[in-house]
Each structure stands twice: as C-alpha cells, then as structure tokens.
Enzyme design. Structure first.
Site, mmCIF file in Angstrom:
data_model
loop_
_atom_site.group_PDB
_atom_site.id
_atom_site.type_symbol
_atom_site.label_atom_id
_atom_site.label_comp_id
_atom_site.label_asym_id
_atom_site.label_seq_id
_atom_site.Cartn_x
_atom_site.Cartn_y
_atom_site.Cartn_z
ATOM 1 N N HIS A 195 8.964 4.500 0.194
ATOM 2 C CA HIS A 195 7.548 4.583 -0.145
ATOM 3 C C HIS A 195 6.852 3.252 0.139
ATOM 4 C CE1 HIS A 195 4.238 5.036 -3.377
ATOM 5 N NE2 HIS A 195 3.840 5.534 -2.252
ATOM 6 N N SER A 253 4.116 9.976 -1.805
ATOM 7 C CA SER A 253 3.631 9.142 -2.905
ATOM 8 C C SER A 253 4.112 9.667 -4.254
ATOM 9 C CB SER A 253 2.109 9.142 -2.944
ATOM 10 O OG SER A 253 1.571 8.749 -1.720
ATOM 11 N N GLU A 301 9.090 0.877 -2.164
ATOM 12 C CA GLU A 301 9.901 1.522 -3.195
ATOM 13 C C GLU A 301 10.984 2.335 -2.490
ATOM 14 O OE1 GLU A 301 7.607 2.677 -7.239
ATOM 15 O OE2 GLU A 301 6.769 3.591 -5.453
ATOM 16 N N ASN A 348 3.218 4.447 -8.856
ATOM 17 C CA ASN A 348 2.144 5.419 -9.009
ATOM 18 C C ASN A 348 2.205 6.136 -10.353
ATOM 19 O OD1 ASN A 348 0.875 4.814 -6.652
ATOM 20 N ND2 ASN A 348 1.793 6.470 -5.456
HETATM 21 P P1 NAI Z 1 -3.060 10.813 6.950
HETATM 22 O O1 NAI Z 1 -3.807 12.066 6.710
HETATM 23 O O2 NAI Z 1 -3.810 9.590 7.329
HETATM 24 O O3 NAI Z 1 -1.960 11.044 8.082
HETATM 25 C C1 NAI Z 1 -1.122 12.150 8.131
HETATM 26 C C2 NAI Z 1 -0.763 12.351 9.585
HETATM 27 O O4 NAI Z 1 0.290 13.274 9.654
HETATM 28 C C3 NAI Z 1 -1.907 12.909 10.415
HETATM 29 O O5 NAI Z 1 -2.114 12.058 11.531
HETATM 30 C C4 NAI Z 1 -1.424 14.273 10.840
HETATM 31 O O6 NAI Z 1 -1.853 14.623 12.143
HETATM 32 C C5 NAI Z 1 0.062 14.111 10.769
HETATM 33 N N1 NAI Z 1 0.779 15.368 10.504
HETATM 34 C C6 NAI Z 1 0.500 16.294 9.570
HETATM 35 N N2 NAI Z 1 1.400 17.285 9.631
HETATM 36 C C7 NAI Z 1 2.263 16.973 10.611
HETATM 37 C C8 NAI Z 1 3.416 17.607 11.147
HETATM 38 N N3 NAI Z 1 3.841 18.741 10.671
HETATM 39 N N4 NAI Z 1 4.048 16.978 12.156
HETATM 40 C C9 NAI Z 1 3.615 15.808 12.646
HETATM 41 N N5 NAI Z 1 2.535 15.178 12.175
HETATM 42 C C10 NAI Z 1 1.872 15.747 11.166
HETATM 43 O O7 NAI Z 1 -2.194 10.586 5.638
HETATM 44 P P2 NAI Z 1 -1.580 9.225 5.104
HETATM 45 O O8 NAI Z 1 -2.543 8.594 4.179
HETATM 46 O O9 NAI Z 1 -1.029 8.457 6.232
HETATM 47 O O10 NAI Z 1 -0.403 9.764 4.170
HETATM 48 C C11 NAI Z 1 0.805 10.236 4.720
HETATM 49 C C12 NAI Z 1 1.857 10.284 3.630
HETATM 50 O O11 NAI Z 1 2.017 8.981 3.090
HETATM 51 C C13 NAI Z 1 1.510 11.179 2.444
HETATM 52 O O12 NAI Z 1 2.687 11.750 1.950
HETATM 53 C C14 NAI Z 1 0.919 10.204 1.435
HETATM 54 O O13 NAI Z 1 1.054 10.671 0.096
HETATM 55 C C15 NAI Z 1 1.814 9.012 1.682
HETATM 56 N N6 NAI Z 1 1.242 7.733 1.280
HETATM 57 C C16 NAI Z 1 -0.072 7.436 1.475
HETATM 58 C C17 NAI Z 1 -0.583 6.206 1.096
HETATM 59 C C18 NAI Z 1 -2.008 5.854 1.361
HETATM 60 O O14 NAI Z 1 -2.499 4.857 0.779
HETATM 61 N N7 NAI Z 1 -2.720 6.570 2.221
HETATM 62 C C19 NAI Z 1 0.273 5.196 0.456
HETATM 63 C C20 NAI Z 1 1.662 5.569 0.370
HETATM 64 C C21 NAI Z 1 2.114 6.806 0.732
#
Ligand code: NAI
Ligand code: 3HC
Length: 696
Positions: free
Chosen positions: A427, A406, A439, A477
C-alpha cells in the site's frame, strides 16, 4: 588506551585512528580514547603534528545518540574539542564518509581539514530536537559567515565536500585513502612551517537582524523550536567572547535536551531504523526482484511505476486500452521530468527509461515473466478479483502478486488465486514516487519469504516500510477513519472545518484534515462512506455535507473547489462559502444546537481518537509495535516529526489523562469512544507504549 582509538606514528606525525563501527559515533570510550591519544602525542618525543582519521564508513557520525537523556559522561565533547584545539601540536582532520554533528565539530576543533571528494559534512542536530552543542554554533560562523552557517545548522542538511570547500569548512579536497592523504597533508603543512590555526581565535562574523531571523525560522519550523534557537547561539558567537559564547551554546543545548521535542525526534530517529527490523523475518531470504508489472496506470499505478523505474527496475504496465495506456505513459513521463528537474536522473536517463525500461501493454500475457506485480486498478473488489484471476493465469510460479488497495480485504483477494501464499498488500501513498511510507499488508496465508520480499522492495524504492495486518484500512487509513470521524462529529457539534484545520496545523501537522481531504480528492471518502452505509456501518449521527459537496461536483483541489476554494491558485486556499450552510443544514436535520470549541479542545479530541484507535490497532496485532503506528503516521499522514508519532505523544502527555478524556467523551457516544483495552491495561500497569517497543 581505549581500544576505540589506535595510536600510530609516521615520522613527526602521530595518527589517531578511530575504530567505532558502524559509523564512529563519539561514545564515551571514543572521547576518552581521543583525549588519551592527544596526551600521548604531546608526550611523544619528536611528534609535531596529530592526524585524526576515521576507519570504516565515516570520519564521525556525531555524538552517540544512545547516550542522550542519560547523565552525561566525561570527558564531555566540548571540553575534548577545546583540548584538541588548544594543543601545541598542529592538528589535522582527514575526513571521509560523513562528518556530522559532533563529528564536524571535532573537525572544526582541528587546525586544518582535508577531505576526499565524496565526503559529506553537516550539523543535523535540529533533526534530533537539538542544536550543535560542542562549539559548532561558535566555530562554524567564524568560517562561513552567519548566513551560510545558520543555513547549515537550521536545515541540518548534508553538504558535499566541494560546497563545504567553497564555504570555507574544508581546506583541501584530495582523492585517495583518507589516512595517507592526511599524513601527506600534515607533512606538507609541517614542511611549509604552517602555524596552528584555532578557529576560536578567528574574528567573529558580522551581525544580522537576530530577532527577525529568529522569528522567521520559528515560523518556518511549524512549532519546532530547535532551529530558531540556533539563531540565539550564533548571536552569542558574534556578541560574546568565544568562551562565553560556548557557554551560551551549552546552556541552550541542555535546555533543548530536556524538551519533549528532543524525545519525540530521537524516538523518530531510532524507530525509523527499527521499523523494518522484524524478528519474524530474521534469516529469511527475499526473492529476487528485477522486473515488475503494474496493473492500472492512474494516479497510483503511474506513481508506483515511476518509483520502480527510478530505482532501476524494469516495468511493464498494463492498462485497459491503448488510450488509457498512453495516458499512463504521459503521467509517468511528467513524473520523470520532475525527477530530471530535481537532478535525480539525467535527461539521458529519462529518455532511456521511457524508450527501453518502461513497456506499456494491454495484454496480460506480456506479464508472464515479471517477478512481482502490483495491482492499482479501481477500488472495487469485483474488478480486483478479476485482475487477480488473470494474474494467477499468466504469472510465472514464484511471482509475487500484490495489491495497492487502500481498504479492501487482502485475504479475499488472495483467495481468488491458486497461490494465496504469494499474495500480499503493498500500500503506497500518493504521490507514490514521493511519499516515503509503504504499508506491507500481510495476509493470513502470505509466506514469510513474500513478506521479506515486500520489505526488500520497499528498501529498493527508498521507502519506510511498515508491516500491517489485514483489516479495513490497515494501520494508517483505519486510524485516519477514526480521527476523521471525531473531526466530523466536532463539526456537527459546532466546530468549523477551518477551526479544525487551524488547530491541527498549529499542533504541527503539515495540513489540517480538511485541507488534506481536498488534496487527496473528496471522492475517495465519498466512496468509503457509501460503502460503509451499505454495510450498515454508518456513524450514529451521519453527516452528509461532504456528500453534498461531491454531488455538486466538488472533489477538492482537482476540481478547484472542496472545503476550500482554489480559484486563486492551489496555494491560496480560502474557505468555500457553500460549506458552512451545508453543515448548518445537517445540524438542523439532526436537531443539534451548536456550541463552540477551543483549539485546545479540538486537538485533545482529535488526538484522543487517534491514540485510542492506534491502541486498538496495536492491541489487535494489526501493527506489531507502537513504533509501527508512529512511523505510519509520520511518513504517510503528515504527523509532526518533533512529536515522535501519536503513541510517543501519548506517552509524553500521559496515558492516564488521555484515558480520562476518552472515558468522558464515551458518555456522549459509548460505541465510538469505547476505550482500547490495551490503553486501559497500560494505565492499570503504569506502563507506556514505549515499554512495548522495547520488548521488540
Ligand atoms: P485511478 O482511478 O487514478 O486509476 C485507476 C486506473 O486503473 C485507471 O487508469 C484505469 O484505467 C485502470 N484500470 C481500471 N480497471 C482496470 C483493469 N481491469 N485493468 C487494467 N487497468 C485498469 O485510481 P488510483 O487513485 O490510482 O487508485 C488505484 C488504487 O490505489 C485503488 O485501489 C486505490 O484505493 C488505491 N490507492 C489510492 C490512493 C490515492 O491517493 N489515490 C492511495 C493509496 C492507494
Ligand atoms: N549515535 C549512535 N548510533 C548511531 C549514530 C549516532 N550518532 N548514527 C548512526 N547510528 C547507528 C544507527 O542507529 C544504526 O544502528 P542499527 O544498525 O543498530 O540500526 C547504525 O548506526 C547505522 O546507521 P544507519 O542505518 O542510519 O546507516 P546509514 O549509512 O543509512 O546512515 C548516517 C549513516 C548518515 C550516519 C546516519 O546514521 C545518521 O544520520 N546518523 C545520525 C547523525 C547525527 O544526527 N549526528 C548528530 C548527533 S547529535 C550531536 O552530534 C550533538 C553534538 O552537537 C554535541
């Protein structure tokens, strides 16, 4: 005769074939040609019927939108349609592809309508801030009744041939070549001795409670006025003789043509199409993408995988453990079941995808043959660096490595690999299989071919893709951080989150910023604030009430409480009573005496912050053009489409006044409100943001 219409004859039937690619818009030349074609058919010995048919992709996509806002050129479409309808000859429309707006209105001016099964019809003028202005509001209800007619024109939706047949819009559906079908149908009508059948001569439909319908549709439009005005035009079709009703429609059409909403929506229409059109990518061939890898199957990873699976791509998703992998699979399963409910896929396709197209793994070696991998793990640079090192080790040469981060620096992520030219940001927005914005974050070293592939992937997934440069938060953002700061500062000065949400929802946002924060999860902003404080980038007057909410375990909708309390269900939000005392404690700590804010003042400050940061984003080249910012806010942040986007809105309200506002706010906080150099330059040169769009 205009070269846009080809005149030919078969027996007693004159054929007017429209040739105005790509979509047969009803430009002046087309209208002229149709008028001349009707004259010629009527003067042509032995002609008893006229067939109007389109060549290429469509019957007609409607009036030529590029002519709007300019002086209208003769022949005017309503006059042309009246002329077609009044012809002593039998006039038949044969429809294929789309018949939209003025295109459907031409068909309604014909005496009979035949269509192929794949044809679609609609009156989408409300999406341009208008209403049907060539008899659509008068003729359609005579065929469909008021309720169905209003539904068609106030939603602007495209209707399939079968449904249009049931509504009485299309007389006959037949598969095959539209021209041959049309000729055969016209011949059958002649053989049967069918009479001319002008819709304008049909009796008007039964009335409804017009005021109630007007108010209900106005309320649904969140400030958009065109759909509600359809009610008044249809009312005229019921209450007045046809010619008078037509005049009433025309009057409203011209009034709407003068509105800011029409300007905003037409800007959105063209910008939506221009946004993926980047000179730097002309002639650059994207790499082929069939199989994608997704790292992390949380909220975003599961959504991204779903979007890819729905687009027919193979997906290999990697999670940290078998349990996390199963949780990811369950999320994707839920998303796909939703797609079945919305008829996007069949139950059979759902099962097929889950058993064959999606593979969930825990071992990086399984990613050795993916064409593109999208990382969506925790927002932590060290975690991301480790993931990219692994990807660099296992992915085949030419594979594209993308991050869904993000805020984090794509160049730093790319630098951990041996192939920074293959790295970019993709993104997505949550929920990733629903939200339209993507994005495409282009790093210092990203190869143009890799950027082009990003856009190609966006297209495959049905996204509106916007090119962004690297900075904290990219386009969306980064701008969000700025207008959120303005909102937070207003709260410290005396506004409440609920006043702010209400003011912005009245402005047209789907949700105010605090309701959005509850939806997205308050923990996201909390993490950003902690990072910024650690980096020494905290605002001068640093509010802590939002941190306190998080410290108490309230992250918004997902925990049932945030700025609002959702105990009564997600749709019945009520203010959380703990929030105002937390804010008052902040004010007391910072020695602030609160004052009151009007809704107008809230909107001006919020929008001033949004526009000022947007101008910085364009000025620094993070966004290529103002329209890129406009589309980002429209498709990713709930900005009201009828306002065109923040920079179109700024052009409409006037840049000089906005700059004055910003300078007056700068007296309170010169750092935060430092005017964007681009904005100052545009004001000095008496130019608009839109002038920069035109340069391409
Ligand atoms: P989340 O916490 O829901 O999911 C992250 C997932 O990654 C978890 O299931 C975890 O088990 C897995 N994970 C962590 N480390 C890992 C690794 N080393 N290898 C494999 N899997 C791994 O987080 P979310 O919200 O899905 O965010 C993920 C990314 O997307 C972040 O960079 C966030 O900034 C970005 N993002 C989030 C948005 C949102 O609204 N939640 C919108 C746009 C981007
Ligand atoms: N006028 C002028 N240009 C039009 C146009 C129109 N009505 N409709 C489409 N175009 C242009 C697009 O801008 C695009 O140009 P570009 O290639 O230079 O970017 C090109 O035609 C192809 O359009 P799309 O890329 O959108 O092609 P799609 O196949 O994805 O979609 C479509 C085709 C469904 C026809 C879609 O373009 C569309 O929805 N067009 C607008 C339809 C519309 O709103 N009609 C009502 C007009 S208002 C009216 O008729 C007023 C009347 O009541 C008096």
């Amino acid at each position: 005769m205009s070269d846009k219409i080809a005149y030919s004859r078969q027996g007693d039937i004159a054929i007017l074939t429209v040739q105005n690619p790509p979509v047969n818009a009803l430009s002046q030349a087309v209208r002229q040609g149709l008028s001349e074609g009707m004259d010629r058919a009527e003067a042509d010995d032995g002609v008893r019927a006229v067939l109007i048919v389109g060549e290429g992709r469509a019957f007609f996509a409607g009036a030529d939108i590029t002519e709007f806002g300019k002086p209208p050129l003769e022949p005017h479409l309503p006059d042309l349609i009246n002329r077609i309808e009044a012809s002593p000859l039998l006039v038949v429309a044969s429809m294929h592809g789309v018949s939209l707006g003025g295109g459907l209105e031409v068909a309604l001016g014909c005496h009979y309508r035949i269509a192929v099964p794949s044809a679609k019809v609609g009156l989408p003028e409300v999406h341009l801030g208008l209403l049907p202005g060539a008899g659509g509001t008068q003729r359609l209800p005579r065929l469909t009744g008021v309720e169905a007619g209003l539904n068609v024109m106030t939603t602007g939706r495209h209707i399939g041939a079968q449904k249009a047949h049931e509504l009485g819009i299309i007389d006959v559906i037949e598969d095959g070549d539209p021209k041959q079908n049309g000729i055969a149908y016209a011949q059958r009508l002649l053989d049967e001795g069918a009479a001319r059948r002008p819709v304008s001569e049909m009796p008007p439909p039964a009335p409804i409670d017009w005021d109630a319908a007007f108010e209900a549709i106005l309320a649904k439009g969140r400030g958009q006025i065109a759909p509600a005005w359809c009610v008044r035009a249809v009312q005229a079709s019921v209450e007045k003789p046809f010619a008078e009703g037509l005049k009433a429609e025309r009057h409203i059409f011209y009034d709407l043509m003068q509105t800011d909403q029409r300007q905003g929506m037409i800007h959105a229409f063209f910008s939506e199409r221009a946004v993926g059109n980047l000179p730097e990518l002309k002639g650059i061939k994207p790499r082929g993408i069939q199989h994608i890898g997704v790292i992390g199957g949380g909220t975003m990873g599961a959504g991204i995988a779903t979007a890819a699976l729905l687009a027919g791509l193979e997906v290999t998703l990697l999670e940290m453990s078998a349990e996390a992998g199963q949780a990811a699979r369950d999320r994707i399963e839920r998303n796909l079941s939703g797609a079945v409910k919305r008829s996007k896929i069949t139950p059979n396709q759902h099962d097929q995808i889950l058993t064959h197209t999606l593979v969930v793994v825990t071992n990086y070696d399984k990613l050795s043959d993916v064409d593109l991998v999208i990382e969506a793990v925790f927002e932590d640079m060290d975690v991301k660096k480790k993931v990219f090192a692994e990807l660099d080790r296992v992915c085949k040469p030419g594979a594209i490595l993308a991050s869904n981060t993000s805020y984090l620096d794509i160049d730093k992520i790319a630098a951990t690999t041996s192939r920074p030219s293959d790295v970019l940001g993709l993104h997505f927005f949550s929920p990733a299989h629903v939200m339209k914005l993507l994005e495409i974050v282009v790093g210092d070293k990203t190869a143009p071919e890799v950027t082009a592939t990003g856009f190609a992937v966006g297209k495959m997934l049905g996204k509106i893709s916007v090119r962004a440069g690297v900075c904290d938060g990219f386009i969306g953002n980064r701008i969000l951080a700025s207008y959120r700061t303005a909102a937070d500062q207003m709260i410290l000065d005396g506004a409440s989150p609920y006043d702010i949400d209400e003011a912005l929802e009245d402005f047209g946002f789907a949700m105010g910023p605090f309701a959005v924060a509850d939806l997205a999860g308050l923990d996201i902003g909390w993490a950003v604030r902690k990072r910024k404080r650690a980096e020494g980038h905290a605002p001068k007057r640093d509010a802590t009430y939002a941190d306190k909410l998080c410290e108490d375990g309230h992250f918004g909708q997902k925990t049932g409480k945030g700025y609002y309390d959702y105990a009564g269900g997600l749709k019945t939000r009520v203010p959380n009573p703990d929030v105002l005392p937390m804010i008052e404690a902040d004010r007391a700590r910072l020695g602030i005496t609160p004052r009151s804010f009007t809704h107008e003042e809230i909107v001006r400050r919020y929008m001033a912050a949004m526009v000022n940061e947007s101008a910085k984003v364009v000025g620094e080249g993070i966004a290529r053009r103002p329209l890129d910012v406009d589309m980002t806010l429209l498709f990713g942040y709930g900005f009201p489409r009828y306002r065109g986007g923040p920079l179109k809105w700024a052009d409409i309200v006037g840049l000089e006044d906005l700059l004055k506002d910003i300078k007056s706010y700068a007296a309170e906080d010169p750092d935060f409100w430092a005017p964007a150099p681009l904005l100052e330059r545009l004001v000095a040169d008496n130019k608009t943001f839109d002038d920069l769009n035109k340069k391409g």
